[in-house]
Design an enzyme around this catalytic site. Structure first.
Site, PDB file in Angstrom:
ATOM      1  N   GLU A   1      24.219 -45.419  30.289  1.00  0.00           N
ATOM      2  CA  GLU A   1      23.400 -46.622  30.065  1.00  0.00           C
ATOM      3  C   GLU A   1      22.157 -46.680  30.941  1.00  0.00           C
ATOM      4  O   GLU A   1      21.133 -47.234  30.533  1.00  0.00           O
ATOM      5  CB  GLU A   1      24.247 -47.891  30.280  1.00  0.00           C
TER       6      GLU A   1
ATOM      7  N   ALA B   1      27.659 -47.926  22.170  1.00  0.00           N
ATOM      8  CA  ALA B   1      27.244 -49.082  21.369  1.00  0.00           C
ATOM      9  C   ALA B   1      26.060 -48.647  20.529  1.00  0.00           C
ATOM     10  O   ALA B   1      25.331 -47.716  20.901  1.00  0.00           O
ATOM     11  CB  ALA B   1      26.832 -50.217  22.299  1.00  0.00           C
TER      12      ALA B   1
ATOM     13  N   GLY C   1      29.791 -47.172  25.313  1.00  0.00           N
ATOM     14  CA  GLY C   1      30.868 -47.985  24.735  1.00  0.00           C
ATOM     15  C   GLY C   1      32.041 -47.153  24.248  1.00  0.00           C
ATOM     16  O   GLY C   1      33.169 -47.665  24.146  1.00  0.00           O
TER      17      GLY C   1
ATOM     18  N   GLU D   1      34.051 -46.622  27.262  1.00  0.00           N
ATOM     19  CA  GLU D   1      34.660 -47.925  27.574  1.00  0.00           C
ATOM     20  C   GLU D   1      35.825 -48.231  26.620  1.00  0.00           C
ATOM     21  O   GLU D   1      36.857 -48.767  27.040  1.00  0.00           O
ATOM     22  CB  GLU D   1      33.606 -49.029  27.495  1.00  0.00           C
TER      23      GLU D   1
HETATM   24  N1  COA Z   1      23.589 -45.752  18.775  1.00  0.00           N
HETATM   25  C1  COA Z   1      22.985 -45.604  17.579  1.00  0.00           C
HETATM   26  N2  COA Z   1      22.851 -44.417  16.954  1.00  0.00           N
HETATM   27  C2  COA Z   1      23.362 -43.338  17.576  1.00  0.00           C
HETATM   28  C3  COA Z   1      24.003 -43.417  18.830  1.00  0.00           C
HETATM   29  C4  COA Z   1      24.091 -44.692  19.441  1.00  0.00           C
HETATM   30  N3  COA Z   1      24.716 -44.877  20.609  1.00  0.00           N
HETATM   31  N4  COA Z   1      24.367 -42.164  19.193  1.00  0.00           N
HETATM   32  C5  COA Z   1      23.998 -41.353  18.207  1.00  0.00           C
HETATM   33  N5  COA Z   1      23.378 -42.045  17.220  1.00  0.00           N
HETATM   34  C6  COA Z   1      22.813 -41.542  15.961  1.00  0.00           C
HETATM   35  C7  COA Z   1      21.483 -40.843  16.159  1.00  0.00           C
HETATM   36  O1  COA Z   1      20.436 -41.787  16.223  1.00  0.00           O
HETATM   37  C8  COA Z   1      21.425 -39.976  14.941  1.00  0.00           C
HETATM   38  O2  COA Z   1      21.072 -40.769  13.820  1.00  0.00           O
HETATM   39  P1  COA Z   1      19.950 -40.249  12.742  1.00  0.00           P
HETATM   40  O3  COA Z   1      20.543 -38.965  12.202  1.00  0.00           O
HETATM   41  O4  COA Z   1      19.886 -41.349  11.743  1.00  0.00           O
HETATM   42  O5  COA Z   1      18.730 -40.005  13.533  1.00  0.00           O
HETATM   43  C9  COA Z   1      22.882 -39.558  14.746  1.00  0.00           C
HETATM   44  O6  COA Z   1      23.655 -40.528  15.431  1.00  0.00           O
HETATM   45  C10 COA Z   1      23.204 -38.194  15.325  1.00  0.00           C
HETATM   46  O7  COA Z   1      22.831 -38.193  16.689  1.00  0.00           O
HETATM   47  P2  COA Z   1      21.851 -37.101  17.347  1.00  0.00           P
HETATM   48  O8  COA Z   1      21.218 -37.697  18.572  1.00  0.00           O
HETATM   49  O9  COA Z   1      20.916 -36.550  16.326  1.00  0.00           O
HETATM   50  O10 COA Z   1      22.925 -35.964  17.755  1.00  0.00           O
HETATM   51  P3  COA Z   1      22.772 -34.887  18.918  1.00  0.00           P
HETATM   52  O11 COA Z   1      23.878 -33.909  18.718  1.00  0.00           O
HETATM   53  O12 COA Z   1      21.378 -34.367  18.992  1.00  0.00           O
HETATM   54  O13 COA Z   1      23.041 -35.722  20.298  1.00  0.00           O
HETATM   55  C11 COA Z   1      24.196 -37.300  21.712  1.00  0.00           C
HETATM   56  C12 COA Z   1      24.295 -36.287  20.544  1.00  0.00           C
HETATM   57  C13 COA Z   1      25.516 -38.032  21.822  1.00  0.00           C
HETATM   58  C14 COA Z   1      23.893 -36.564  23.024  1.00  0.00           C
HETATM   59  C15 COA Z   1      23.046 -38.303  21.397  1.00  0.00           C
HETATM   60  O14 COA Z   1      23.220 -38.817  20.080  1.00  0.00           O
HETATM   61  C16 COA Z   1      22.976 -39.467  22.340  1.00  0.00           C
HETATM   62  O15 COA Z   1      22.520 -39.319  23.470  1.00  0.00           O
HETATM   63  N6  COA Z   1      23.420 -40.682  21.888  1.00  0.00           N
HETATM   64  C17 COA Z   1      23.331 -41.883  22.649  1.00  0.00           C
HETATM   65  C18 COA Z   1      24.376 -41.920  23.737  1.00  0.00           C
HETATM   66  C19 COA Z   1      24.237 -43.200  24.554  1.00  0.00           C
HETATM   67  O16 COA Z   1      23.245 -43.414  25.239  1.00  0.00           O
HETATM   68  N7  COA Z   1      25.238 -44.063  24.494  1.00  0.00           N
HETATM   69  C20 COA Z   1      25.276 -45.286  25.211  1.00  0.00           C
HETATM   70  C21 COA Z   1      24.716 -46.385  24.391  1.00  0.00           C
HETATM   71  S1  COA Z   1      24.714 -47.922  25.295  1.00  0.00           S
END
Ligand code: COA
Length: 270
Positions: free
Chosen positions: A132, A64, A109, A112
């Protein structure tokens, strides 16, 4: 649609979540667009089956959209969870096969969403998880329920509580996905499976989904659902065609015709 690409080819409708700069995170617009695409899935008889995937090669859906969480009240966050659950119920209960092609991160999400599909294929670079608890949250779009259903309580509890990510092969081993393939083969693998399914009797395929879903619906007796669905099939033109073709030693041609007998459910299936 702003955040989703769709295409329809040979009866297979592909829905691609298209926010690659945000790793295809699910914001409100994605949910609105996904619901519009699902309206089409339910209404368009030319759609026989569906693939859901993510744009790019890095992420299916990374969860999400966390930026939409700040400032939500208790009531608003409950409403957000229920709206997400409702969309995913529409996927789970669709009368046509919906397959997830997980092409990278399937987190929160995203995991999910994949779990709400009828089954899953993944590319070998994918990572799955429910992170989460890292955010002081729990899954809100059905993840606590479907992860237990799909991989069993012990393994699900560990993933939910630890926020651990598992790779594609671990997802295969625990039954979260049916196939792991190289990324460039992912869509073609799904298409080849769906071409087989699309050659079967569509109303019967829809009833398989309904009966299998009843296992997890405590308001229903799955055996009753199965028997009613079995009876429904006997009243279809496809059942007459399938059995006649077998006896006449020819290939059946299914039209997905609605029941011959109008006394049974007239809910449109496709
Ligand atoms: N919601 C909003 N933005 C998200 C996102 C999320 N769930 N997951 C990734 N993004 C965005 C990042 O903020 C970033 O945006 P920016 O370039 O404007 O800063 C872009 O997507 C790229 O992500 P980034 O974190 O830079 O890539 P990465 O390769 O370093 O890491 C992940 C990849 C997936 C490990 C990391 O993005 C992450 O942990 N995301 C969240 C996962 C999560 O907690 N999901 C559950 C949400 S309830």
């Amino acid at each position: 649609m702003e955040t989703i690409l769709t295409s329809l080819e040979n009866g297979i409708y592909t829905i691609t979540i298209n926010r690659p700069d945000k790793l295809n995170a699910l914001n409100r617009q994605v949910f609105a667009d996904l619901n519009t695409a699902l309206d089409e899935v339910y209404a368009n008889a030319d759609i026989r089956s569906v693939i859901i995937t993510g744009a790019g090669t890095k992420s299916f859906v990374a969860g999400a959209d966390i930026s939409e969480f700040s400032g939500l009240s208790n009531e608003q966050s409950i409403a957000l969870a229920k709206a997400g659950q409702q969309t995913f119920f529409r996927i789970e209960n669709a009368p046509k096969p919906i397959v997830a092609c997980v092409n990278g991160f399937a987190l929160g999400g995203g995991c999910e969403l994949a779990m709400s599909c009828h089954f899953r294929l993944t590319s070998d670079n994918a990572k799955f998880g429910q992170p989460e608890v890292n955010l002081g949250l729990i899954p809100g779009y059905g993840g606590t329920q479907r992860l237990v259903q799909l991989i069993g309580k012990g393994k699900a509890m560990e993933l939910l509580m630890s926020a651990a990510m598992i790779d594609a092969n671990a997802a295969l081993l625990c039954g979260l996905v049916n196939y792991v393939v190289p990324q460039e083969e992912l869509l073609n693998k799904a298409i080849s499976i769906l071409q087989v399914i699309n050659s079967k009797a569509p109303l019967a395929v829809g009833k398989c989904i309904e009966a299998a879903n009843a296992v997890f619906d405590e308001t229903k007796n799955g055996y009753e659902v199965e028997a009613a669905a079995f009876g429904f099939c006997f009243d279809t033109a496809d059942m007459k065609e399938g059995t006649s073709a077998f006896l006449e030693k020819r290939k059946a041609v299914f039209a997905g015709k609605k029941p011959l007998c109008t006394s049974v459910s007239s809910v449109p299936l496709w």
